[in-house]
Design an enzyme around this catalytic site. Sequence first.
Site, PDB file in Angstrom:
ATOM      1  N   SER A   1       6.219 -14.550   7.445  1.00  0.00           N
ATOM      2  CA  SER A   1       5.021 -14.143   6.849  1.00  0.00           C
ATOM      3  C   SER A   1       4.785 -14.263   5.345  1.00  0.00           C
ATOM      4  CB  SER A   1       4.501 -12.615   7.567  1.00  0.00           C
ATOM      5  OG  SER A   1       3.573 -12.323   7.268  1.00  0.00           O
TER       6      SER A   1
ATOM      7  N   ASP B   1       7.657 -24.744  -4.182  1.00  0.00           N
ATOM      8  CA  ASP B   1       6.530 -25.489  -4.682  1.00  0.00           C
ATOM      9  C   ASP B   1       6.447 -25.750  -6.107  1.00  0.00           C
ATOM     10  OD1 ASP B   1       5.822 -26.332  -1.963  1.00  0.00           O
ATOM     11  OD2 ASP B   1       3.767 -25.224  -2.332  1.00  0.00           O
TER      12      ASP B   1
ATOM     13  N   LYS C   1       5.878 -18.179  10.322  1.00  0.00           N
ATOM     14  CA  LYS C   1       4.769 -17.624  10.910  1.00  0.00           C
ATOM     15  C   LYS C   1       3.703 -17.670   9.608  1.00  0.00           C
ATOM     16  CE  LYS C   1       2.389 -13.262  11.947  1.00  0.00           C
ATOM     17  NZ  LYS C   1       1.358 -13.532  10.858  1.00  0.00           N
TER      18      LYS C   1
END
Length: 193
Positions: free
Chosen positions: A109, A120, A134
Amino acid sequence: IPEVSIKEQGDGYWIVKIHQFGRRTQTELRAEIEKINAKKPKGVIVDLRKNPGGLLDTATSVLENFLPEGSTVAHINKRNSSREVKTDKPSVLDPSVRMIVLIDEGSASASEIVAAAMQDYARAVIVGKKSFGKGTVQQGLQFNDQSSFKMTIAEYVSPTKRKIDGIGVIPDKEVDMSEQDDVQLKEALRMLR
């Protein structure tokens, strides 16, 4: 249980363990990162292993310590709409400080939101094992008989729109864990040094 614990490793290296993403994490972490930054660290390890996640707002506030103001944290996709979540505070840690984020199968999560964004933006090297996977937002409904129902209302993806749900975050360097020794942490320290 503390939400954040900090440990100095010596020689200018620090370990920031985030146990969960709760309300206190937002204030506790920023103050600690300010103290670390004042000491001119050589490297910081953010340990998200066995962190089940928590609030999206907290994941955003965690990333505000490390990414420039206005950085995309995640894209939240609903059936008919999409919105971008961005940082809105200036970062605390000097951008030249090298970083590693530790993850494992228990990182889920909000932990995955943080790890994926750091990956990224190439702000940190991700080390460990593939995370839980998740990437959904649930809304809970409580009924009069005390039973409840959770419904998935949205999916979040990384800043570069990588899917997390069912896939997880893949580490840049995969390192197995050992029962006797924290080889993942040792490898992270070795890479920073």
